[in-house]
Scaffold this active site. Structure first.
Site, PDB file in Angstrom:
ATOM      1  N   GLY A   9      10.192  22.222  30.770  1.00 34.44           N
ATOM      2  CA  GLY A   9       9.347  21.124  30.278  1.00 34.44           C
ATOM      3  C   GLY A   9       9.940  20.396  29.088  1.00 34.44           C
ATOM      4  CB  SER A  11      10.215  15.327  30.413  1.00 37.06           C
ATOM      5  OG  SER A  11       8.840  15.649  30.344  1.00 37.06           O
ATOM      6  CB  SER A  12       7.348  14.676  26.598  1.00 30.94           C
ATOM      7  OG  SER A  12       6.474  15.590  27.236  1.00 30.94           O
ATOM      8  N   GLY A  13       7.503  16.168  24.064  1.00 26.88           N
ATOM      9  CA  GLY A  13       6.826  17.120  23.192  1.00 26.88           C
ATOM     10  C   GLY A  13       7.670  18.263  22.667  1.00 26.88           C
ATOM     11  CE  LYS A  35       8.654  12.110  38.671  1.00 30.62           C
ATOM     12  NZ  LYS A  35       7.446  11.355  38.368  1.00 30.62           N
ATOM     13  CG  ASP A  54       7.155  21.190  39.983  1.00 31.45           C
ATOM     14  OD1 ASP A  54       6.535  22.128  39.453  1.00 31.45           O
ATOM     15  OD2 ASP A  54       6.588  20.268  40.592  1.00 31.45           O
ATOM     16  CB  SER A 132       0.333  31.345  24.533  1.00 32.29           C
ATOM     17  OG  SER A 132      -1.036  31.493  24.694  1.00 32.29           O
ATOM     18  CE1 TYR A 147      -3.354  24.223  27.991  1.00 29.02           C
ATOM     19  CE2 TYR A 147      -4.605  24.764  26.014  1.00 29.02           C
ATOM     20  CZ  TYR A 147      -3.401  24.470  26.632  1.00 29.02           C
ATOM     21  OH  TYR A 147      -2.242  24.430  25.886  1.00 29.02           O
ATOM     22  CB  SER A 150      -4.075  28.359  32.363  1.00 23.62           C
ATOM     23  OG  SER A 150      -4.083  27.547  31.199  1.00 23.62           O
ATOM     24  CE  LYS A 151      -0.800  27.038  27.495  1.00 18.95           C
ATOM     25  NZ  LYS A 151       0.663  27.047  27.685  1.00 18.95           N
TER      26      LYS A 151
HETATM   27  N1  LIG Z   1       0.035  19.714  22.165  1.00 17.31           N
HETATM   28  C1  LIG Z   1      -0.856  20.661  21.894  1.00 17.31           C
HETATM   29  O1  LIG Z   1      -1.920  20.397  21.330  1.00 17.31           O
HETATM   30  C2  LIG Z   1      -0.553  22.091  22.260  1.00 17.31           C
HETATM   31  C3  LIG Z   1      -1.210  23.103  21.551  1.00 17.31           C
HETATM   32  C4  LIG Z   1      -0.951  24.434  21.893  1.00 17.31           C
HETATM   33  C5  LIG Z   1      -0.067  24.723  22.914  1.00 17.31           C
HETATM   34  N2  LIG Z   1       0.556  23.723  23.601  1.00 17.31           N
HETATM   35  C6  LIG Z   1       1.475  24.094  24.671  1.00 17.31           C
HETATM   36  O2  LIG Z   1       2.774  23.648  24.323  1.00 17.31           O
HETATM   37  C7  LIG Z   1       3.527  23.453  25.512  1.00 17.31           C
HETATM   38  C8  LIG Z   1       4.210  22.094  25.451  1.00 17.31           C
HETATM   39  O3  LIG Z   1       3.223  21.087  25.458  1.00 17.31           O
HETATM   40  P1  LIG Z   1       3.382  19.729  24.619  1.00 17.31           P
HETATM   41  O4  LIG Z   1       2.315  19.721  23.619  1.00 17.31           O
HETATM   42  O5  LIG Z   1       4.784  19.525  24.203  1.00 17.31           O
HETATM   43  O6  LIG Z   1       2.919  18.663  25.736  1.00 17.31           O
HETATM   44  P2  LIG Z   1       3.743  17.613  26.613  1.00 17.31           P
HETATM   45  O7  LIG Z   1       4.457  16.658  25.742  1.00 17.31           O
HETATM   46  O8  LIG Z   1       2.754  17.093  27.610  1.00 17.31           O
HETATM   47  O9  LIG Z   1       4.830  18.501  27.349  1.00 17.31           O
HETATM   48  C9  LIG Z   1       4.551  19.265  28.469  1.00 17.31           C
HETATM   49  C10 LIG Z   1       5.831  19.416  29.251  1.00 17.31           C
HETATM   50  O10 LIG Z   1       5.556  20.243  30.390  1.00 17.31           O
HETATM   51  C11 LIG Z   1       6.067  19.558  31.520  1.00 17.31           C
HETATM   52  N3  LIG Z   1       5.437  19.923  32.760  1.00 17.31           N
HETATM   53  C12 LIG Z   1       4.152  19.743  33.173  1.00 17.31           C
HETATM   54  N4  LIG Z   1       4.016  20.205  34.434  1.00 17.31           N
HETATM   55  C13 LIG Z   1       5.225  20.686  34.821  1.00 17.31           C
HETATM   56  C14 LIG Z   1       5.734  21.289  35.991  1.00 17.31           C
HETATM   57  N5  LIG Z   1       4.953  21.512  37.072  1.00 17.31           N
HETATM   58  N6  LIG Z   1       7.034  21.678  36.023  1.00 17.31           N
HETATM   59  C15 LIG Z   1       7.823  21.465  34.961  1.00 17.31           C
HETATM   60  N7  LIG Z   1       7.432  20.868  33.835  1.00 17.31           N
HETATM   61  C16 LIG Z   1       6.129  20.491  33.763  1.00 17.31           C
HETATM   62  C17 LIG Z   1       5.907  18.082  31.217  1.00 17.31           C
HETATM   63  O11 LIG Z   1       6.745  17.355  32.085  1.00 17.31           O
HETATM   64  P3  LIG Z   1       6.365  15.959  32.803  1.00 17.31           P
HETATM   65  O12 LIG Z   1       6.859  14.907  31.854  1.00 17.31           O
HETATM   66  O13 LIG Z   1       7.119  16.018  34.083  1.00 17.31           O
HETATM   67  O14 LIG Z   1       4.870  15.942  32.981  1.00 17.31           O
HETATM   68  C18 LIG Z   1       6.357  18.073  29.770  1.00 17.31           C
HETATM   69  O15 LIG Z   1       7.752  18.074  29.683  1.00 17.31           O
HETATM   70  C19 LIG Z   1       2.552  23.621  26.674  1.00 17.31           C
HETATM   71  O16 LIG Z   1       2.701  24.898  27.242  1.00 17.31           O
HETATM   72  C20 LIG Z   1       1.199  23.470  26.015  1.00 17.31           C
HETATM   73  O17 LIG Z   1       0.191  24.145  26.746  1.00 17.31           O
HETATM   74  C21 LIG Z   1       0.338  22.413  23.289  1.00 17.31           C
END
Ligand SMILES: NC(=O)c1ccc[n+]([C@@H]2O[C@H](COP(=O)([O-])OP(=O)(O)OC[C@H]3O[C@@H](n4cnc5c(N)ncnc54)[C@H](OP(=O)(O)O)[C@@H]3O)[C@@H](O)[C@H]2O)c1
Length: 272
Positions: A9, A11-13, A35, A54, A132, A147, A150-151
């Site tokens: 994952g 691609s972002s964040g 992608k 994926d 997580s 959510y 899942s976590k």
């Molecule tokens: N942001 C928050 O508030 C927060 C808080 C606690 C924990 N987290 C956790 O931190 C992690 C990263 O999240 P983030 O905040 O950085 O959000 P994000 O920017 O939405 O990043 C999520 C990443 O997961 C990828 N992804 C989603 N479905 C996928 C799949 N089937 N196969 C491969 N990649 C996939 C997305 O890719 P695409 O671009 O292809 O969709 C994106 O690269 C996650 O596990 C999230 O649950 C986030």
């Protein structure tokens, strides 16, 4: 020898921050995403190898694992970061949303861990760092039950796995962040809605207000989380669970200070 890390994952964040950070620190980085053909920044970095993945596809997980090992000789650390969110009343969730939440956040790490186990078992070493959430150790956001499910499941998976991987010197860690500045997670969240039923609206409005408010003072610097991932990857932090950030710390302190019934009703009252 140069260390190598595999991240899902990117691609972002958080995944993207982590990939760039480790590349800057001189690590080889297998940066995986759905992608890679659309990626323009990470692909410019000489230490980063982009791979298609994926995480819900176990065959793709095996192929990406093999490609990463072939590229770098071995992988030392795997970060299961890819994740997605689903909010809104459970009653309104589509079947595919329920399955999809589990598929990405639980089945995804399972696919990646299973793909890497032969490599780590044969090497008698390796480290899985699993992203997580504070939502993996406590509940705090109404309509976030899928959510949470899942976590919490990810937490149980990793804790349960500990015993069978310990003899092979394979380390497992959980990182539990809260929201962080600049994150776009909420934009991608699937909100379960119903065209006619309005009974949940007062609650939904409050949850939406909280999620969309983007209260910067509650959000952490993403570098805080990346630094914890680095501390785990290098063995400086050997904790099994690492709770990062203000939100999780405050909630867990509250949860520890009172019976669960009081915790649940206090959270519920704050949304009443
Ligand atoms: N942001 C928050 O508030 C927060 C808080 C606690 C924990 N987290 C956790 O931190 C992690 C990263 O999240 P983030 O905040 O950085 O959000 P994000 O920017 O939405 O990043 C999520 C990443 O997961 C990828 N992804 C989603 N479905 C996928 C799949 N089937 N196969 C491969 N990649 C996939 C997305 O890719 P695409 O671009 O292809 O969709 C994106 O690269 C996650 O596990 C999230 O649950 C986030």
């Amino acid at each position: 020898m140069t260390k190598s890390i595999f991240i899902t994952g990117t691609s972002s964040g958080l995944g993207r921050h982590t990939a760039l950070h480790f590349a800057r620190q001189g690590w080889n980085v297998a940066a995986t995403m759905r992608k890679p053909e659309q990626e323009t920044e990470l692909s410019k970095h000489e230490r980063i190898r982009l791979l298609k993945l994926d995480v819900t596809d176990s065959a793709q997980a095996r192929a990406a694992t093999e490609a990463a090992i072939e590229a770098f000789g071995q992988i030392d650390v795997v970060v299961n970061n890819a994740g997605a969110g689903s909010y809104g009343p459970l009653e309104f969730a589509e079947e595919h949303t329920i399955d999809g939440q589990f598929a990405v956040n639980v089945r995804g790490p399972i696919n990646v861990i299973r793909a890497f186990l032969p490599h780590f078992r044969e090497r008698k070493g390796g480290r899985f760092i699993n992203i997580s959430s504070f939502m993996g150790v406590t509940t705090a956001v109404p309509t976030g039950s899928l959510y949470n499910m899942s976590k919490f499941a990810l937490e149980g998976l990793i804790e349960g796995l500990y015993y069978e991987l310990k003899p092979f010197n394979i380390d497992l860690h959980l990182v539990e962040p809260g929201g962080f500045k600049g994150n776009r997670f909420v934009e991608k969240v699937v909100f379960n809605t119903h065209p006619d039923i309005r009974d949940y609206d007062p609650l939904i409005d409050k949850v939406n207000a909280l999620m969309m408010a983007g209260d910067e003072s509650r959000l952490d610097d993403p570098q805080l989380i990346v630094d914890e991932i680095e501390a785990l990857a290098t063995g400086r932090n050997r904790r099994f669970r690492t709770l990062v950030g203000k939100t999780g710390r405050d909630l867990m302190a509250m949860r520890a200070s009172m019976p669960i019934e009081d915790y649940l009703s206090t959270i519920a009252k704050s949304f009443a």
